[in-house]
Motif scaffolding. Sequence first.
Motif, PDB file in Angstrom:
ATOM      1  N   ASP A 187     -18.569  18.788  42.431  1.00  0.00           N
ATOM      2  CA  ASP A 187     -19.475  18.204  41.447  1.00  0.00           C
ATOM      3  C   ASP A 187     -20.439  17.249  42.150  1.00  0.00           C
ATOM      4  O   ASP A 187     -20.041  16.503  43.048  1.00  0.00           O
ATOM      5  CB  ASP A 187     -18.679  17.449  40.387  1.00  0.00           C
ATOM      6  CG  ASP A 187     -19.581  16.788  39.366  1.00  0.00           C
ATOM      7  OD1 ASP A 187     -20.314  17.515  38.674  1.00  0.00           O
ATOM      8  OD2 ASP A 187     -19.562  15.546  39.291  1.00  0.00           O
ATOM      9  N   ASP A 240     -27.074  27.117  44.639  1.00  0.00           N
ATOM     10  CA  ASP A 240     -26.601  26.209  43.584  1.00  0.00           C
ATOM     11  C   ASP A 240     -27.600  25.105  43.274  1.00  0.00           C
ATOM     12  O   ASP A 240     -27.221  24.030  42.780  1.00  0.00           O
ATOM     13  CB  ASP A 240     -25.257  25.601  43.994  1.00  0.00           C
ATOM     14  CG  ASP A 240     -24.124  26.614  43.961  1.00  0.00           C
ATOM     15  OD1 ASP A 240     -24.255  27.610  43.228  1.00  0.00           O
ATOM     16  OD2 ASP A 240     -23.128  26.414  44.677  1.00  0.00           O
ATOM     17  N   ARG A 257     -27.591  23.450  39.739  1.00  0.00           N
ATOM     18  CA  ARG A 257     -26.580  22.426  39.425  1.00  0.00           C
ATOM     19  C   ARG A 257     -27.039  21.052  39.887  1.00  0.00           C
ATOM     20  O   ARG A 257     -26.769  20.038  39.224  1.00  0.00           O
ATOM     21  CB  ARG A 257     -25.235  22.796  40.065  1.00  0.00           C
ATOM     22  CG  ARG A 257     -24.590  24.018  39.415  1.00  0.00           C
ATOM     23  CD  ARG A 257     -23.298  24.383  40.087  1.00  0.00           C
ATOM     24  NE  ARG A 257     -22.365  23.259  40.136  1.00  0.00           N
ATOM     25  CZ  ARG A 257     -21.273  23.226  40.902  1.00  0.00           C
ATOM     26  NH1 ARG A 257     -20.985  24.269  41.678  1.00  0.00           N
ATOM     27  NH2 ARG A 257     -20.473  22.190  40.874  1.00  0.00           N
TER      28      ARG A 257
END
Length: 466
Positions: free
Chosen positions: A365, A386, A389
């Motif tokens: 995260d 990614d 994100r």
Amino acid sequence: MTICVTGLGVSGAAAARSLLQAGERVVVVETRDGERQRAAAAELAALGAEVRFGGELPAGTTLVVTSPGWRPDQPLLVEAAARGVEVIGEVELAWRRRPAGAAPWLALTGTNGKTTAVRMLTAMLRAAGHAAAAVGNVGTPIIEAVAQPYDVLAVELSSFQLHWSSTVAPSAAAVLNVADDHLDWHGSMEEYARVKGRIYQRAGVVVHNADDAWSTRLAAPYAAAADGPVGGGPRTAGFTLGVPGRGQIGVVEDLLVDRAFVEDPLHAAEELATLADVRPFAPHNVANALAAAALARAHGVPAAAVRQGLLDYVPDPHRIAHVARVGEVDYVDDSKATNPHAAAASLASYPSIVWVAGGLLKGADVGELVRRAAGRLRGAVLLGADRARIREALARHAANVPVVEVEGQDTGVMDRVVTEAARLASPGDTVLLAPAGASLDMFADYGARGEAFARAVHRLATSGVR
């Protein structure tokens, strides 16, 4: 014995060679079939190994030596466990088969800083006159090193290697830090941390990061009085970026100071080095130096050799490396920041940043990373698999920061990234490549990513664009 070695990578090939030299029957199993694998297979076959491409456990196998990247849920390893066949790694094999009188191990692990700390440690040991080598996850297989006449080995261990190790007993061991990484492999943060903590189980001296909650927690069961073992347990020592207490190594003004490995840690301290001796200078690099110093001191290295080792240490490429200054903007390559924890340390080193980020987050995260860095960010340029994100985290925690996404995986991507970063940057800013993700979605490795960034910066510098 019939020993199955899985994987034809560096550690697998080294394990197979060592076993063949010992006269064992070796069957190597490789699931990938490419030019490199075929070449390695031919070399081992010439030495007497049987090499199979596939994924089945050979009949009659009595021991499996697995490459560290093989996950425990790989069918061959699951089958071995079901049959009661022991599975170990090359590190464990090296420990079990080291010759009598072999060099002691000073071992370290952590989410970030392992290679820097182990190279600093090696330089300190050599400055003290020891024949020492950096081995393990740093590149040199331990199974090869244990057969050499070294005085001491500086051993870098990854969580993968520790997962497959059970009896390794270093004379001193350190956990530098623990943060989200490889959760796709280990399944949870708790399991990842537990595996990191295995390095302490049989260590003679336990060294922990007093500023890191997980490192401190993992060391807690081994805690003993700072001036010696209690009840036969290992001695413990902490390192901190703050002023050291009894049993710690830390920082007093501009000095690295030891209050752990001195005759009277309650009343005495010894200067080891200065902050100016740590290169490149950044808070997380000072922590690496303190960890290396603690392990060196546990081995009896004098203070003067600790400082000389820091002076002798040559930083590896792509670790907060200054590339160029273009139009009063600094460009820094920290492509080695392949997870959020490493990127956070890098971002904390500069006050005003245009952040270049993206890649494979491996289940980690980035929200907390962005929240903490938000005040330093002047812009962000995102690339890689990614990137969405990271964009979402920026929208939540740094909504006022301008964000540019660069799509594509062609060779010109990094030129577009650097051009966009230059457009967002103002004099005094640092354009920082600290991706927070792995590179394999776009590049051969983090080094190739960093080199692409550096080339793009140099092209920018010669283009006349400011």
